[in-house]
Design a protein around this motif. Sequence first.
Motif, short mmCIF file in Angstrom:
data_model
loop_
_atom_site.label_atom_id
_atom_site.label_comp_id
_atom_site.label_asym_id
_atom_site.label_seq_id
_atom_site.Cartn_x
_atom_site.Cartn_y
_atom_site.Cartn_z
N VAL A 1 27.32 -4.68 119.33
CA VAL A 1 27.56 -6.62 119.73
C VAL A 1 26.56 -7.96 119.68
O VAL A 1 25.56 -7.00 120.73
CB VAL A 1 27.67 -6.14 121.50
CG1 VAL A 1 27.73 -7.94 121.97
CG2 VAL A 1 28.82 -5.44 121.76
N LYS B 1 26.39 -10.64 119.66
CA LYS B 1 26.83 -12.31 119.98
C LYS B 1 25.53 -12.75 120.86
O LYS B 1 25.14 -13.90 120.74
CB LYS B 1 27.46 -11.97 121.56
CG LYS B 1 27.19 -11.25 122.89
CD LYS B 1 28.12 -11.08 123.71
CE LYS B 1 27.45 -10.15 124.85
NZ LYS B 1 28.22 -9.49 125.44
N ASN C 1 31.67 -12.34 120.87
CA ASN C 1 32.77 -12.54 121.52
C ASN C 1 33.02 -14.30 121.65
O ASN C 1 33.32 -14.97 122.60
CB ASN C 1 32.39 -12.74 123.15
CG ASN C 1 31.21 -13.22 123.50
OD1 ASN C 1 30.27 -13.47 122.32
ND2 ASN C 1 30.82 -13.15 124.03
N ILE D 1 35.29 -9.15 120.89
CA ILE D 1 35.55 -8.82 122.06
C ILE D 1 34.94 -9.83 122.70
O ILE D 1 35.84 -9.13 124.20
CB ILE D 1 34.43 -7.95 121.85
CG1 ILE D 1 32.99 -8.41 121.94
CG2 ILE D 1 34.06 -6.76 121.26
CD1 ILE D 1 31.58 -7.63 122.43
N MET E 1 29.83 0.23 127.66
CA MET E 1 28.62 -0.56 127.19
C MET E 1 27.02 0.01 127.38
O MET E 1 26.64 1.13 127.30
CB MET E 1 28.94 -2.60 127.76
CG MET E 1 29.80 -2.67 127.74
SD MET E 1 30.66 -4.35 128.11
CE MET E 1 29.19 -4.88 129.38
N SER E 2 25.67 -0.89 127.16
CA SER E 2 24.57 -0.26 127.27
C SER E 2 24.37 0.26 128.77
O SER E 2 23.53 1.62 128.53
CB SER E 2 23.73 -1.18 127.44
OG SER E 2 23.47 -2.01 125.86
N ARG F 1 31.20 -0.61 123.11
CA ARG F 1 30.72 -1.57 122.58
C ARG F 1 29.04 -1.97 123.18
O ARG F 1 28.80 -2.20 124.27
CB ARG F 1 31.60 -3.16 123.18
CG ARG F 1 33.47 -2.00 123.26
CD ARG F 1 33.60 -3.54 123.38
NE ARG F 1 33.55 -3.92 124.69
CZ ARG F 1 34.38 -3.58 126.07
NH1 ARG F 1 35.26 -2.59 125.29
NH2 ARG F 1 33.84 -4.01 126.79
N ILE F 2 28.14 -1.65 122.56
CA ILE F 2 27.01 -1.49 122.97
C ILE F 2 25.92 -3.27 122.49
O ILE F 2 25.54 -2.88 120.88
CB ILE F 2 25.74 -0.46 122.66
CG1 ILE F 2 26.51 0.81 122.88
CG2 ILE F 2 24.26 -0.44 122.29
CD1 ILE F 2 26.24 2.07 122.44
N GLY F 3 25.04 -3.65 123.12
CA GLY F 3 24.60 -5.09 122.45
C GLY F 3 23.08 -4.51 123.18
O GLY F 3 22.30 -3.90 122.27
N THR F 4 22.63 -5.08 124.08
CA THR F 4 21.22 -5.10 125.14
C THR F 4 20.40 -3.87 124.42
O THR F 4 19.70 -4.48 123.93
CB THR F 4 21.17 -4.75 126.17
OG1 THR F 4 21.83 -5.96 126.77
CG2 THR F 4 20.27 -5.51 127.05
#
Length: 217
Positions: free
Chosen positions: A28, A30, A51, A72, A194-195, A210-213
């Motif tokens: 992710v 974003k 997103n 997303i 997620m994270s 869905r992995i961002g941080t």
Amino acid sequence: MSIAENVRRVKAAIQAHQTGDDVTMIAVTKSVDPDVALALYEEGIRDFGENRPDSLLEKVNAMPEDARFHFIGTLQTRKVRQIIDKVTAIHSLDRLSLAEEINKRADRVIDCFVQVNISGEASKHGLEKEEVLPFIENCIQYPHIRVIGLMTMAPLTENDTIIRQTFHELRLLRDDIKRRDLPHAPCTELSMGMSNDFNIAIEEGASFVRIGTILVQ
Ligand SMILES: *Cc1c(COP(=O)(O)O)cnc(C)c1O
């Protein structure tokens, strides 16, 4: 921490928790600039999550052709046209007006996840559990929509039991719909984790996380 090291650690954690089929990690991006997304690409990541339409288009323009983009976030009906040719999947289908617009603007079948609000939190988007099956049955009228799975976000809590229960309920709901063998809704996939909670999500059967941080920090 470097991007390369982040990717290595998250991949290892996914490997450690997955029991059966492969889990696809969506990075992710974003909250980061295209150069960070490119650095992730260079580490082998091909699936990216955005997103907002603007941020998605910015990344599409900056990235090699074989990068795949997942939408997303909450998708405004009037923004569908901007992104429809750029996405590999939409994870936030939550209303018939959106299905209708996707159907109208797409010139191919679009893979979609129906977003479900398992936890019932007022702040969360998505359909109530009871609404999901009738909604999916209704989507048969839109030939460009294929419901490949369900998506949810866990409630904001430190309580792993509650998080696990949320993911488990999404899985049961997915199993119920999958069993019906609806041609327009194979519903084989689960987009969850997620994270902070992807380990639990994978244990409960996630096929997309869905992995961002933790990738970009
Ligand atoms: C931002 C976002 C993520 C990633 O969250 P992190 O906690 O940064 O890993 C996943 N899914 C959705 C829908 C998001 O908006």
